[in-house]
Design a protein around this motif. Sequence first.
Motif, PDB file in Angstrom:
ATOM      1  N   ARG A 144      26.351 -53.576 -23.958  1.00 41.28           N
ATOM      2  CA  ARG A 144      27.192 -53.641 -22.758  1.00 41.28           C
ATOM      3  C   ARG A 144      27.297 -52.298 -22.044  1.00 41.28           C
ATOM      4  NH1 ARG A 144      30.704 -56.433 -26.231  1.00 41.28           N
ATOM      5  NH2 ARG A 144      32.064 -54.615 -26.289  1.00 41.28           N
ATOM      6  N   GLY A 145      26.937 -51.212 -22.721  1.00 43.76           N
ATOM      7  CA  GLY A 145      27.032 -49.892 -22.114  1.00 43.76           C
ATOM      8  C   GLY A 145      28.363 -49.194 -22.368  1.00 43.76           C
ATOM      9  N   THR A 146      29.214 -49.781 -23.203  1.00 39.22           N
ATOM     10  CA  THR A 146      30.484 -49.149 -23.542  1.00 39.22           C
ATOM     11  C   THR A 146      30.242 -47.862 -24.317  1.00 39.22           C
ATOM     12  OG1 THR A 146      31.458 -51.356 -23.701  1.00 39.22           O
ATOM     13  CG2 THR A 146      32.739 -49.524 -24.605  1.00 39.22           C
ATOM     14  N   ILE A 147      29.273 -47.901 -25.227  1.00 38.15           N
ATOM     15  CA  ILE A 147      28.779 -46.702 -25.902  1.00 38.15           C
ATOM     16  C   ILE A 147      27.291 -46.612 -25.606  1.00 38.15           C
ATOM     17  CG2 ILE A 147      30.561 -46.696 -27.699  1.00 38.15           C
ATOM     18  CD1 ILE A 147      28.538 -47.850 -29.645  1.00 38.15           C
ATOM     19  N   GLN A 148      26.738 -45.436 -25.787  1.00 31.20           N
ATOM     20  CA  GLN A 148      25.353 -45.228 -25.360  1.00 31.20           C
ATOM     21  C   GLN A 148      24.332 -45.404 -26.478  1.00 31.20           C
ATOM     22  OE1 GLN A 148      28.004 -43.066 -24.482  1.00 31.20           O
ATOM     23  NE2 GLN A 148      28.115 -44.312 -22.633  1.00 31.20           N
ATOM     24  N   MET A 149      24.735 -45.173 -27.729  1.00 34.72           N
ATOM     25  CA  MET A 149      23.776 -45.228 -28.826  1.00 34.72           C
ATOM     26  C   MET A 149      24.444 -45.738 -30.092  1.00 34.72           C
ATOM     27  SD  MET A 149      21.963 -41.511 -28.310  1.00 34.72           S
ATOM     28  CE  MET A 149      20.654 -41.812 -29.472  1.00 34.72           C
ATOM     29  N   CYS A 150      23.626 -46.240 -31.006  1.00 37.73           N
ATOM     30  CA  CYS A 150      24.150 -46.633 -32.311  1.00 37.73           C
ATOM     31  C   CYS A 150      23.040 -46.561 -33.353  1.00 37.73           C
ATOM     32  CB  CYS A 150      24.756 -48.033 -32.274  1.00 37.73           C
ATOM     33  SG  CYS A 150      23.633 -49.371 -31.854  1.00 37.73           S
ATOM     34  N   ALA A 151      23.464 -46.331 -34.576  1.00 35.90           N
ATOM     35  CA  ALA A 151      22.543 -46.355 -35.717  1.00 35.90           C
ATOM     36  C   ALA A 151      22.730 -47.708 -36.384  1.00 35.90           C
ATOM     37  CB  ALA A 151      22.871 -45.213 -36.676  1.00 35.90           C
ATOM     38  N   THR A 152      21.656 -48.443 -36.524  1.00 38.53           N
ATOM     39  CA  THR A 152      21.759 -49.820 -36.989  1.00 38.53           C
ATOM     40  C   THR A 152      20.926 -50.060 -38.237  1.00 38.53           C
ATOM     41  OG1 THR A 152      19.908 -50.545 -35.662  1.00 38.53           O
ATOM     42  CG2 THR A 152      22.072 -50.610 -34.620  1.00 38.53           C
ATOM     43  N   GLY A 153      21.038 -51.249 -38.734  1.00 34.91           N
ATOM     44  CA  GLY A 153      20.270 -51.664 -39.905  1.00 34.91           C
ATOM     45  C   GLY A 153      19.736 -53.060 -39.709  1.00 34.91           C
ATOM     46  N   THR A 154      20.128 -53.945 -40.574  1.00 31.70           N
ATOM     47  CA  THR A 154      19.566 -55.294 -40.637  1.00 31.70           C
ATOM     48  C   THR A 154      19.869 -56.164 -39.424  1.00 31.70           C
ATOM     49  OG1 THR A 154      21.516 -56.051 -41.840  1.00 31.70           O
ATOM     50  CG2 THR A 154      19.650 -55.304 -43.155  1.00 31.70           C
ATOM     51  N   GLN A 155      20.854 -55.828 -38.638  1.00 36.11           N
ATOM     52  CA  GLN A 155      21.256 -56.680 -37.506  1.00 36.11           C
ATOM     53  C   GLN A 155      20.207 -56.769 -36.395  1.00 36.11           C
ATOM     54  OE1 GLN A 155      24.309 -58.328 -37.087  1.00 36.11           O
ATOM     55  NE2 GLN A 155      24.932 -57.778 -39.151  1.00 36.11           N
ATOM     56  N   MET A 156      19.275 -55.840 -36.328  1.00 30.50           N
ATOM     57  CA  MET A 156      18.310 -55.823 -35.226  1.00 30.50           C
ATOM     58  C   MET A 156      17.362 -57.013 -35.252  1.00 30.50           C
ATOM     59  SD  MET A 156      18.904 -53.156 -33.257  1.00 30.50           S
ATOM     60  CE  MET A 156      20.421 -54.036 -33.270  1.00 30.50           C
ATOM     61  N   SER A 157      17.133 -57.578 -36.431  1.00 33.37           N
ATOM     62  CA  SER A 157      16.187 -58.691 -36.517  1.00 33.37           C
ATOM     63  C   SER A 157      16.713 -59.955 -35.840  1.00 33.37           C
ATOM     64  CB  SER A 157      15.817 -58.972 -37.965  1.00 33.37           C
ATOM     65  OG  SER A 157      16.953 -59.346 -38.703  1.00 33.37           O
ATOM     66  N   LYS A 158      18.007 -60.023 -35.539  1.00 28.32           N
ATOM     67  CA  LYS A 158      18.512 -61.201 -34.808  1.00 28.32           C
ATOM     68  C   LYS A 158      18.025 -61.210 -33.358  1.00 28.32           C
ATOM     69  CE  LYS A 158      23.110 -59.477 -33.509  1.00 28.32           C
ATOM     70  NZ  LYS A 158      24.533 -59.607 -33.755  1.00 28.32           N
ATOM     71  N   PHE A 159      17.648 -60.046 -32.838  1.00 21.52           N
ATOM     72  CA  PHE A 159      17.096 -59.968 -31.488  1.00 21.52           C
ATOM     73  C   PHE A 159      15.576 -60.060 -31.498  1.00 21.52           C
ATOM     74  CE2 PHE A 159      20.944 -57.258 -31.453  1.00 21.52           C
ATOM     75  CZ  PHE A 159      21.710 -58.020 -30.588  1.00 21.52           C
ATOM     76  N   HIS A 160      14.993 -59.499 -32.553  1.00 20.01           N
ATOM     77  CA  HIS A 160      13.535 -59.383 -32.625  1.00 20.01           C
ATOM     78  C   HIS A 160      13.138 -59.486 -34.096  1.00 20.01           C
ATOM     79  CE1 HIS A 160       9.642 -58.203 -31.118  1.00 20.01           C
ATOM     80  NE2 HIS A 160       9.600 -57.122 -31.883  1.00 20.01           N
ATOM     81  N   PRO A 161      12.719 -60.677 -34.563  1.00 20.28           N
ATOM     82  CA  PRO A 161      12.467 -60.901 -35.988  1.00 20.28           C
ATOM     83  C   PRO A 161      11.552 -59.872 -36.654  1.00 20.28           C
ATOM     84  CG  PRO A 161      12.405 -62.971 -34.822  1.00 20.28           C
ATOM     85  CD  PRO A 161      12.518 -61.892 -33.772  1.00 20.28           C
ATOM     86  N   ALA A 162      10.608 -59.307 -35.919  1.00 21.49           N
ATOM     87  CA  ALA A 162       9.703 -58.324 -36.522  1.00 21.49           C
ATOM     88  C   ALA A 162      10.448 -57.090 -37.024  1.00 21.49           C
ATOM     89  CB  ALA A 162       8.630 -57.907 -35.514  1.00 21.49           C
ATOM     90  N   MET A 163      11.629 -56.831 -36.488  1.00 19.84           N
ATOM     91  CA  MET A 163      12.408 -55.670 -36.926  1.00 19.84           C
ATOM     92  C   MET A 163      12.828 -55.792 -38.389  1.00 19.84           C
ATOM     93  SD  MET A 163      12.533 -53.560 -34.367  1.00 19.84           S
ATOM     94  CE  MET A 163      13.964 -52.511 -34.269  1.00 19.84           C
ATOM     95  N   ALA A 164      12.813 -56.995 -38.936  1.00 21.27           N
ATOM     96  CA  ALA A 164      13.136 -57.178 -40.351  1.00 21.27           C
ATOM     97  C   ALA A 164      12.140 -56.457 -41.247  1.00 21.27           C
ATOM     98  CB  ALA A 164      13.195 -58.664 -40.697  1.00 21.27           C
ATOM     99  N   MET A 165      10.958 -56.196 -40.732  1.00 16.61           N
ATOM    100  CA  MET A 165       9.956 -55.454 -41.502  1.00 16.61           C
ATOM    101  C   MET A 165      10.477 -54.077 -41.897  1.00 16.61           C
ATOM    102  SD  MET A 165       7.242 -57.222 -42.075  1.00 16.61           S
ATOM    103  CE  MET A 165       6.123 -55.934 -42.546  1.00 16.61           C
ATOM    104  N   LEU A 166      11.346 -53.506 -41.080  1.00 14.59           N
ATOM    105  CA  LEU A 166      11.891 -52.182 -41.388  1.00 14.59           C
ATOM    106  C   LEU A 166      12.813 -52.223 -42.596  1.00 14.59           C
ATOM    107  CD1 LEU A 166      12.669 -51.053 -37.736  1.00 14.59           C
ATOM    108  CD2 LEU A 166      10.736 -50.356 -39.166  1.00 14.59           C
TER     109      LEU A 166
END
Length: 169
Positions: free
Chosen positions: A84-106
Amino acid sequence: MKRLLAMCVALGLFCGLALSVAPSAEAKTIIKIAGMKPEGEPETIGMHKFGEYLEKLSNGKYEVKVYPNSQLGKEDSYIDQTRRGTIQMCATGTQMSKFHPAMAMLETPMLYEDLDHAHRAMQGDTFKLITDGFTEKSGMRTMNVFPLGFRHFYTKKPVKSIDDIKGLK
């Protein structure tokens, strides 16, 4: 009528003066970055270092405010805040694969032989392959990845052989 005109002129001068002393376009830009790890963890140390480097390299134009230890909410919450742009950056983990399944490879355990192998993969074509399309699907951009114990499992029971992980998610 003259009094009204004089008040308008005075108000115009006051507004002009206020605008001339307002912060300039060169004011410092604050970048908020959220993470789940507490102070002292490599992820949080990295966020602070990023802030130091950015402030130095931008000659003070940018300042990074780090919010570790889930201060801005759980991971899914601060990911939404970043989108939403409320904050500019974040450090993430497993949640990214819900947007892009290939990210689960990480997050795949035992994928790399050692730390050097992981770094080579994440600095080359493997990283590009995994993240291709992520920005379009999520509205966010991946700046970096780093291993946080890529040869570890988090379980409630000890893992001593491959048979011990059968049936685990």
